[in-house]
Structures are given as structure tokens and as C-alpha cells.
Design a protein around this motif. Structure first.
Motif, PDB file in Angstrom:
ATOM      1  N   ARG A   1      27.493-104.080 -63.239  1.00 56.02           N
ATOM      2  CA  ARG A   1      28.236-103.961 -61.976  1.00 56.02           C
ATOM      3  C   ARG A   1      29.713-104.106 -62.306  1.00 56.02           C
ATOM      4  N   VAL A   2      30.484-103.068 -61.963  1.00 57.46           N
ATOM      5  CA  VAL A   2      31.889-102.998 -62.369  1.00 57.46           C
ATOM      6  C   VAL A   2      32.775-103.021 -61.129  1.00 57.46           C
ATOM      7  N   GLU A   3      33.654-104.024 -61.066  1.00 57.38           N
ATOM      8  CA  GLU A   3      34.601-104.150 -59.951  1.00 57.38           C
ATOM      9  C   GLU A   3      35.989-104.376 -60.508  1.00 57.38           C
ATOM     10  N   ARG A   4      36.968-103.857 -59.797  1.00 55.68           N
ATOM     11  CA  ARG A   4      38.347-104.038 -60.238  1.00 55.68           C
ATOM     12  C   ARG A   4      38.825-105.431 -59.858  1.00 55.68           C
ATOM     13  N   GLY A   5      39.311-106.180 -60.865  1.00 58.76           N
ATOM     14  CA  GLY A   5      39.941-107.465 -60.619  1.00 58.76           C
ATOM     15  C   GLY A   5      41.438-107.252 -60.488  1.00 58.76           C
ATOM     16  N   GLU A   6      42.205-108.327 -60.582  1.00 58.18           N
ATOM     17  CA  GLU A   6      43.659-108.196 -60.457  1.00 58.18           C
ATOM     18  C   GLU A   6      44.276-107.425 -61.616  1.00 58.18           C
ATOM     19  N   GLN A   7      43.772-107.668 -62.831  1.00 55.34           N
ATOM     20  CA  GLN A   7      44.342-106.987 -64.000  1.00 55.34           C
ATOM     21  C   GLN A   7      43.305-106.195 -64.795  1.00 55.34           C
ATOM     22  N   PHE A   8      42.047-106.555 -64.677  1.00 56.44           N
ATOM     23  CA  PHE A   8      41.008-105.952 -65.497  1.00 56.44           C
ATOM     24  C   PHE A   8      39.824-105.521 -64.646  1.00 56.44           C
ATOM     25  N   TRP A   9      38.956-104.740 -65.274  1.00 59.32           N
ATOM     26  CA  TRP A   9      37.668-104.423 -64.664  1.00 59.32           C
ATOM     27  C   TRP A   9      36.717-105.557 -65.015  1.00 59.32           C
ATOM     28  N   LEU A  10      36.103-106.146 -63.993  1.00 61.61           N
ATOM     29  CA  LEU A  10      35.132-107.216 -64.211  1.00 61.61           C
ATOM     30  C   LEU A  10      33.755-106.582 -64.317  1.00 61.61           C
ATOM     31  N   VAL A  11      33.049-106.892 -65.382  1.00 65.07           N
ATOM     32  CA  VAL A  11      31.752-106.288 -65.667  1.00 65.07           C
ATOM     33  C   VAL A  11      30.701-107.392 -65.612  1.00 65.07           C
ATOM     34  N   THR A  12      29.858-107.343 -64.597  1.00 62.78           N
ATOM     35  CA  THR A  12      28.823-108.357 -64.421  1.00 62.78           C
ATOM     36  C   THR A  12      27.465-107.748 -64.749  1.00 62.78           C
ATOM     37  N   ILE A  13      26.704-108.476 -65.557  1.00 59.07           N
ATOM     38  CA  ILE A  13      25.345-108.057 -65.896  1.00 59.07           C
ATOM     39  C   ILE A  13      24.405-109.026 -65.172  1.00 59.07           C
ATOM     40  N   PRO A  14      23.882-108.637 -63.999  1.00 65.24           N
ATOM     41  CA  PRO A  14      23.078-109.566 -63.208  1.00 65.24           C
ATOM     42  C   PRO A  14      21.817-110.061 -63.915  1.00 65.24           C
ATOM     43  N   GLU A  15      21.231-109.236 -64.754  1.00 65.33           N
ATOM     44  CA  GLU A  15      19.971-109.614 -65.412  1.00 65.33           C
ATOM     45  C   GLU A  15      20.141-110.800 -66.357  1.00 65.33           C
ATOM     46  N   ILE A  16      21.348-110.998 -66.865  1.00 68.92           N
ATOM     47  CA  ILE A  16      21.587-112.148 -67.752  1.00 68.92           C
ATOM     48  C   ILE A  16      22.603-113.125 -67.159  1.00 68.92           C
ATOM     49  N   GLN A  17      23.033-112.844 -65.965  1.00 70.49           N
ATOM     50  CA  GLN A  17      23.970-113.694 -65.234  1.00 70.49           C
ATOM     51  C   GLN A  17      25.225-114.008 -66.065  1.00 70.49           C
ATOM     52  N   ARG A  18      25.805-112.956 -66.614  1.00 72.95           N
ATOM     53  CA  ARG A  18      27.015-113.109 -67.419  1.00 72.95           C
ATOM     54  C   ARG A  18      28.021-112.031 -67.018  1.00 72.95           C
ATOM     55  N   THR A  19      29.312-112.323 -67.281  1.00 70.91           N
ATOM     56  CA  THR A  19      30.394-111.413 -66.941  1.00 70.91           C
ATOM     57  C   THR A  19      31.328-111.270 -68.133  1.00 70.91           C
TER      58      THR A  19
ATOM     59  N   GLN B   1      34.981-108.574 -69.307  1.00 70.11           N
ATOM     60  CA  GLN B   1      36.029-107.765 -68.689  1.00 70.11           C
ATOM     61  C   GLN B   1      36.388-106.601 -69.598  1.00 70.11           C
ATOM     62  N   ALA B   2      36.986-105.581 -68.994  1.00 69.40           N
ATOM     63  CA  ALA B   2      37.422-104.403 -69.729  1.00 69.40           C
ATOM     64  C   ALA B   2      38.780-103.982 -69.180  1.00 69.40           C
ATOM     65  N   SER B   3      39.638-103.494 -70.050  1.00 69.53           N
ATOM     66  CA  SER B   3      40.959-103.041 -69.615  1.00 69.53           C
ATOM     67  C   SER B   3      40.881-101.717 -68.868  1.00 69.53           C
ATOM     68  N   THR B   4      39.969-100.849 -69.308  1.00 68.17           N
ATOM     69  CA  THR B   4      39.810 -99.527 -68.693  1.00 68.17           C
ATOM     70  C   THR B   4      38.326 -99.267 -68.446  1.00 68.17           C
ATOM     71  N   LEU B   5      38.046 -98.290 -67.624  1.00 70.74           N
ATOM     72  CA  LEU B   5      36.649 -97.933 -67.380  1.00 70.74           C
ATOM     73  C   LEU B   5      35.981 -97.423 -68.655  1.00 70.74           C
ATOM     74  N   ARG B   6      36.745 -96.824 -69.513  1.00 66.80           N
ATOM     75  CA  ARG B   6      36.213 -96.327 -70.775  1.00 66.80           C
ATOM     76  C   ARG B   6      35.655 -97.463 -71.643  1.00 66.80           C
ATOM     77  N   GLU B   7      36.213 -98.641 -71.497  1.00 69.75           N
ATOM     78  CA  GLU B   7      35.778 -99.799 -72.292  1.00 69.75           C
ATOM     79  C   GLU B   7      34.567-100.521 -71.693  1.00 69.75           C
ATOM     80  N   VAL B   8      34.193-100.173 -70.481  1.00 72.45           N
ATOM     81  CA  VAL B   8      33.128-100.914 -69.791  1.00 72.45           C
ATOM     82  C   VAL B   8      31.817-100.894 -70.569  1.00 72.45           C
ATOM     83  N   GLU B   9      31.352 -99.723 -70.951  1.00 74.32           N
ATOM     84  CA  GLU B   9      30.050 -99.650 -71.627  1.00 74.32           C
ATOM     85  C   GLU B   9      30.020-100.422 -72.937  1.00 74.32           C
TER      86      GLU B   9
END
Length: 142
Positions: A7-25, A27-35
Motif C-alpha cells: 500500500r503506497v501513500e504519499r507522505g510529506e517527503q517520501f512515498w510510504l510503503v506499507t506491507i499489511p501482511e507483515i505489518q511493516r512500513t 519509504q521510497a523517494s519515487t514511485l519507481r523505488e517502491v517495488e
């Protein structure tokens, strides 16, 4: 094969990437870095190879832009429908003029297109669309 959601949401400076199945988060600077970031997080936490599971991104569109983006999509759809209707009417007009006995050169001149385009319009019109064309002249306005 295991599957995880990022689950990817824009934070103030970064994209916050949450993986609900492991309850961990992470961050990524760009959407390209999310995966890669999500895969690394899952691999470290689950002690598995980063390519050994399926990753499904769920990008949350920032609300300040979402309404505008959906409106733009709706307007594009309306435009496409209007353009298709306009093309149909142009074909019908060309066929109606042809049914009145006008040449393709005259039809082109009347419609403001080349005689080749006039011929294409006539060829593309459904044969029954201009059957009701009347010989009553109408004034063209330019």
C-alpha cells in the motif's frame, strides 16, 4: 507462491510503503523505488528471496489531485463520444449530398474538406443513413 500487497501513500517527503501482511512500513523517494524497497523489506522480514513472491502495489492517489484526474478522465470520455458522433454526422452529410447528385469535388468544397476526404466520408457512411435526405436546399453558413 506467496503474495503481498504494497500500500503506497504519499507522505510529506517520501512515498510510504506499507506491507499489511507483515505489518511493516518502509519509504521510497519515487514511485519507481517502491517495488525494490517493498521487496527488500519483505525479504528481510520473512527471510526469503526478493523474487520468490508476488507483489501487488496499491497506490493511493493523493486526494488533492484525484478529483481533478477523475474529472479529466470523464471529459476525455465525453470528448471521444462527441467526436464519434461528429464523424458520423459528417459521413451522413456527405452521403446526403452525394444522394442529391453532387460530385465529390463539390461535396468537398461544401464541407471544407478535400475531394479525397469527401469520397472517404461517403464510403464510410452507412447506406441507409441519408435515405431521407430531402432536395430542399439549406443555406450553409461559414
Amino acid at each position: 507462491m506467496a503474495a503481498y500487497t504494497a500500500r503506497v501513500e504519499r507522505g510529506e517527503q517520501f512515498w510510504l510503503v506499507t506491507i499489511p501482511e507483515i505489518q511493516r512500513t518502509t519509504q521510497a523517494s519515487t514511485l519507481r523505488e517502491v517495488e525494490p524497497m517493498a521487496r527488500d523489506l519483505i525479504a528481510v522480514m520473512q527471510q526469503v528471496d526478493p523474487q520468490s513472491f508476488e507483489l501487488k502495489p496499491d497506490i493511493v492517489f493523493p486526494s488533492v489531485a484525484y478529483e481533478h484526474w477523475t474529472r479529466a478522465a470523464k471529459l476525455r470520455e465525453e470528448s471521444a463520444r462527441a467526436q464519434a458522433e461528429a464523424a458520423k454526422e459528417a459521413r451522413t452529410a456527405a452521403l446526403a449530398l452525394a444522394n442529391l447528385g453532387l460530385t465529390v469535388r463539390d461535396i468537398g468544397a461544401m464541407l471544407g474538406v478535400s475531394h479525397q476526404r469527401a469520397a472517404q466520408l461517403i464510403a464510410g457512411a452507412a447506406p441507409d443513413t441519408a435515405l431521407g435526405a430531402q432536395a430542399t436546399p439549406a443555406r450553409a453558413t461559414t
